[in-house]
Design an enzyme around this catalytic site. Structure first.
Site, PDB file in Angstrom:
ATOM      1  N   HIS A   1       8.263 -27.364  18.871  1.00  0.00           N
ATOM      2  CA  HIS A   1       8.159 -26.289  19.869  1.00  0.00           C
ATOM      3  C   HIS A   1       7.673 -26.803  21.204  1.00  0.00           C
ATOM      4  O   HIS A   1       8.050 -26.286  22.251  1.00  0.00           O
ATOM      5  CB  HIS A   1       7.324 -25.136  19.333  1.00  0.00           C
ATOM      6  CG  HIS A   1       8.148 -24.326  18.407  1.00  0.00           C
ATOM      7  ND1 HIS A   1       9.072 -23.411  18.861  1.00  0.00           N
ATOM      8  CD2 HIS A   1       8.303 -24.397  17.071  1.00  0.00           C
ATOM      9  CE1 HIS A   1       9.729 -22.928  17.839  1.00  0.00           C
ATOM     10  NE2 HIS A   1       9.286 -23.498  16.727  1.00  0.00           N
TER      11      HIS A   1
ATOM     12  N   GLU B   1      21.771 -23.540   9.422  1.00  0.00           N
ATOM     13  CA  GLU B   1      20.701 -24.509   9.653  1.00  0.00           C
ATOM     14  C   GLU B   1      20.194 -25.113   8.354  1.00  0.00           C
ATOM     15  O   GLU B   1      19.259 -25.903   8.345  1.00  0.00           O
ATOM     16  CB  GLU B   1      19.560 -23.918  10.499  1.00  0.00           C
ATOM     17  CG  GLU B   1      19.228 -22.472  10.266  1.00  0.00           C
ATOM     18  CD  GLU B   1      18.255 -21.892  11.286  1.00  0.00           C
ATOM     19  OE1 GLU B   1      17.860 -22.553  12.252  1.00  0.00           O
ATOM     20  OE2 GLU B   1      17.877 -20.721  11.086  1.00  0.00           O
TER      21      GLU B   1
ATOM     22  N   ASP C   1      16.845 -27.142  12.940  1.00  0.00           N
ATOM     23  CA  ASP C   1      16.513 -27.074  11.520  1.00  0.00           C
ATOM     24  C   ASP C   1      17.531 -27.832  10.675  1.00  0.00           C
ATOM     25  O   ASP C   1      17.168 -28.436   9.672  1.00  0.00           O
ATOM     26  CB  ASP C   1      16.395 -25.612  11.074  1.00  0.00           C
ATOM     27  CG  ASP C   1      15.036 -25.041  11.444  1.00  0.00           C
ATOM     28  OD1 ASP C   1      14.028 -25.708  11.160  1.00  0.00           O
ATOM     29  OD2 ASP C   1      14.986 -23.954  12.035  1.00  0.00           O
TER      30      ASP C   1
ATOM     31  N   CYS D   1      23.558 -23.656  18.867  1.00  0.00           N
ATOM     32  CA  CYS D   1      22.467 -23.144  19.708  1.00  0.00           C
ATOM     33  C   CYS D   1      21.195 -23.970  19.552  1.00  0.00           C
ATOM     34  O   CYS D   1      20.166 -23.613  20.100  1.00  0.00           O
ATOM     35  CB  CYS D   1      22.195 -21.676  19.420  1.00  0.00           C
ATOM     36  SG  CYS D   1      21.583 -21.395  17.750  1.00  0.00           S
TER      37      CYS D   1
HETATM   38  C1  PEP Z   1      17.506 -24.321  15.357  1.00  0.00           C
HETATM   39  O1  PEP Z   1      16.912 -24.446  14.288  1.00  0.00           O
HETATM   40  O2  PEP Z   1      18.292 -25.185  15.832  1.00  0.00           O
HETATM   41  C2  PEP Z   1      17.313 -23.111  16.170  1.00  0.00           C
HETATM   42  C3  PEP Z   1      18.060 -22.881  17.231  1.00  0.00           C
HETATM   43  O3  PEP Z   1      16.298 -22.262  15.818  1.00  0.00           O
HETATM   44  P1  PEP Z   1      14.729 -22.549  16.114  1.00  0.00           P
HETATM   45  O4  PEP Z   1      14.643 -23.785  16.957  1.00  0.00           O
HETATM   46  O5  PEP Z   1      14.205 -21.336  16.776  1.00  0.00           O
HETATM   47  O6  PEP Z   1      14.229 -22.751  14.726  1.00  0.00           O
HETATM   48 MG    MG Z   2      15.912 -22.744  13.383  1.00  0.00          MG
END
Ligand code: PEP
Ligand code: MG
Length: 522
Positions: free
Chosen positions: A183, A414, A438, A485
């Protein structure tokens, strides 16, 4: 030089502000370092510094938060607390343990005093941890507040930390933990803040000391010379000028071989839409709805949700907005959805899993609120579920979406199982979006929060690209769009490759759109 994984391309120089690690309780039997008088002085000085720090934060934050912080500052210099502390140091206890014990006594009194005061117990624990750290000469836990811009150095940043961080003051982020999709890295990329994550020894940097953070090189330079700082600043000005020239272009990117590609934005709420529109995003490919409710202690009501979602739809009339239903669990805990202690939270009850078996009503409320929020805005609502592993889950989710009047239901891919069975899953839904962050974590069995495994967290690894290609191929066969994404969509080295293997759209943090547009146009 300290090496890590760079996020972004910028290089900056600035003073270090350390974010302290959580304070363990001090050893009650640790021998005092000085005489009882010296220990009392050390403890009272720590309390005074805590009060000063909170007062400074109150000034910076203003409003309701300021009142809370001022109240906390007053507790820190409460005479009865000082008396409790001195009683303990007088009996031969070290300053840290005396502070801890005095706060514990205060805490018991408050906890017994009824509901309102009991809610302040958490504030007292925070105060105690700050005072103990201050007495021990360690940085106080929690996000630092400064008047001047700073380089934030932390073990890692949780979404809850960054929610209270004034990003306007943050020149760069340096963390000891965290990989390229942690994050901290996502936040840095989305705000265009340079970061170096997974830096061993970062917490040994001196508080207030000058450092150069070079994201392109993935390096942190402590105690740089004045000449080096100048060199970095000149190079940075040139880089910015070149990036501006390269990023000018039409909203729809056309690749050199003539293919038109939609570049969409990842957003976390109303605060991100202006950047998304300014960057020329053609819609929203990932609306991370859970980010709106990280601090909520009870489930947000239907009306609260409609109000929070609506500005995002309003910003994109005539465009698609893909809202992801709450992705709770693991690194994004939602306190109103207690999932219990799990030995491996990333492999636990998270994403869609959290809403099955007793919590369906929360999913239904969210779907109904999303439909109501999009109504009349002209935006086209698509919804998708996170952490889907099986076709049966996709079917279950699509049915809930349709029951709530939503025409387009999809899933995130994912989990490797979902990519391997993409055909069966896509047969149940209207579209898929690949969450590479993920997908990489689960394919490479490398925790996305662990900086030490940064080299394994590579969306360009053939194993990950094969899973993406399989998913995209299933999309082509069934005529369903398959976007990406995850952070891979924002990686200039991968964007063209993703399109080549059949991905139909790329969604990324608005800050990355200009560079990806320029890359694809070439
Ligand atoms: C991902 O896992 O690539 C995703 C877009 O979701 P997050 O990063 O919010 O887990
Ligand atoms: Mg994710």
């Amino acid at each position: 030089m300290l090496a890590g994984i760079g996020v972004g391309a910028a290089a900056v120089a600035g003073p270090v502000a350390l974010m302290g690690a959580p304070e363990p309780p001090p050893d009650p039997l640790a021998p005092p370092a000085g005489t009882p008088e010296q220990e009392a002085a050390r403890a009272l000085d720590a309390l005074r510094r805590v009060a000063e720090e909170l007062g400074r934060r109150a000034e910076l934050s203003g409003g309701e938060a300021a009142a809370v912080l001022e109240a906390q500052a007053m507790i820190a210099v409460d005479p009865s607390l000082a008396a409790e502390v001195m009683e303990r140091t007088g009996a031969g206890t070290a300053a840290e343990a005396a502070l801890y014990g005095a706060f514990a006594a205060f805490r018991r009194t408050l906890a017994e005093a009824g509901e309102y005061l009991a809610a302040r117990v958490a504030d007292l624990d925070d105060l105690a941890a700050r005072a103990v750290a201050a007495a021990a000469g360690r940085p106080m836990p929690g996000v630092p507040a400064r008047d001047e811009p700073f380089v934030l150095v932390a073990r890692d940043l949780a979404p809850a930390d960054t929610a209270v961080l004034d990003l306007a003051k943050v020149l760069a982020l340096v963390t000891e933990q965290g990989g390229p999709t942690s994050h901290t890295a996502i936040l840095a990329r989305s705000r265009g803040i340079p970061a170096v994550v997974g830096v061993a020894g970062a917490l040994d940097l001196a508080e207030g000391g000058l450092v150069v953070v070079d994201a392109a090189r993935g390096a942190v330079f402590p105690e740089p010379s004045a000449a080096f700082v100048d060199e970095v600043r000149v190079a940075e000005r040139e880089r910015l000028a070149a990036a501006e020239t390269a990023s000018a272009g039409p909203a729809t990117v056309r690749t050199a071989d003539g293919r038109e590609v939609s570049l969409l934005a990842n957003v976390g709420g109303a605060g991100d839409v202006a950047d998304a529109v300014a960057a020329g995003a053609q819609g929203v490919g990932l609306f991370r709805t859970e980010l709106l409710f990280l601090g909520a202690e009870r489930p947000p009501s239907f009306d609260e949700q409609v109000a929070a979602y609506r500005p995002v739809f309003e910003a994109f009339p005539g465009a698609v907005v893909v809202a992801r239903t709450l992705d709770a669990g693991a690194d994004k805990p939602l306190s109103f959805l207690p999932l219990g202690a799990e030995p491996n939270p990333a492999l636990g009850v998270r994403g869609l899993r959290a809403f099955r078996g007793g919590q369906e009503h929360l999913l239904n409320t969210q779907l109904a609120a999303l439909a109501a929020a999009a109504e009349g805005t002209g935006a086209e609502l698509w919804v998708m579920a996170p952490m889907v592993a099986r076709a049966e889950e996709a079917r279950w989710f699509a049915q809930r979406a349709r029951e709530n009047g939503i025409a387009k239901a999809g899933v995130m891919i994912e989990v490797p199982a979902a990519a391997l069975c993409a055909r069966e899953i896509l047969a149940e839904v209207d579209f898929a979006s690949i969450g590479t962050n993920d997908l990489v974590q689960y394919t490479m069995a490398a925790d996305r929060l662990l900086g030490t495994l940064g080299d394994l967290q590579d969306a360009g690894h053939p194993a990950v690209l094969k899973l993406i290609a399989m998913t995209a191929y299933a999309g082509v066969e069934l005529g369903r769009p398959v976007g990406v994404c995850g952070e891979a969509a924002a990686d200039p080295r991968l964007a063209a490759e993703l399109l080549r293997i059949g991905v139909t759209s790329l969604s990324m943090t608005p800050a990355a759109i200009p560079e990806i547009r320029a890359t694809l146009a070439r």
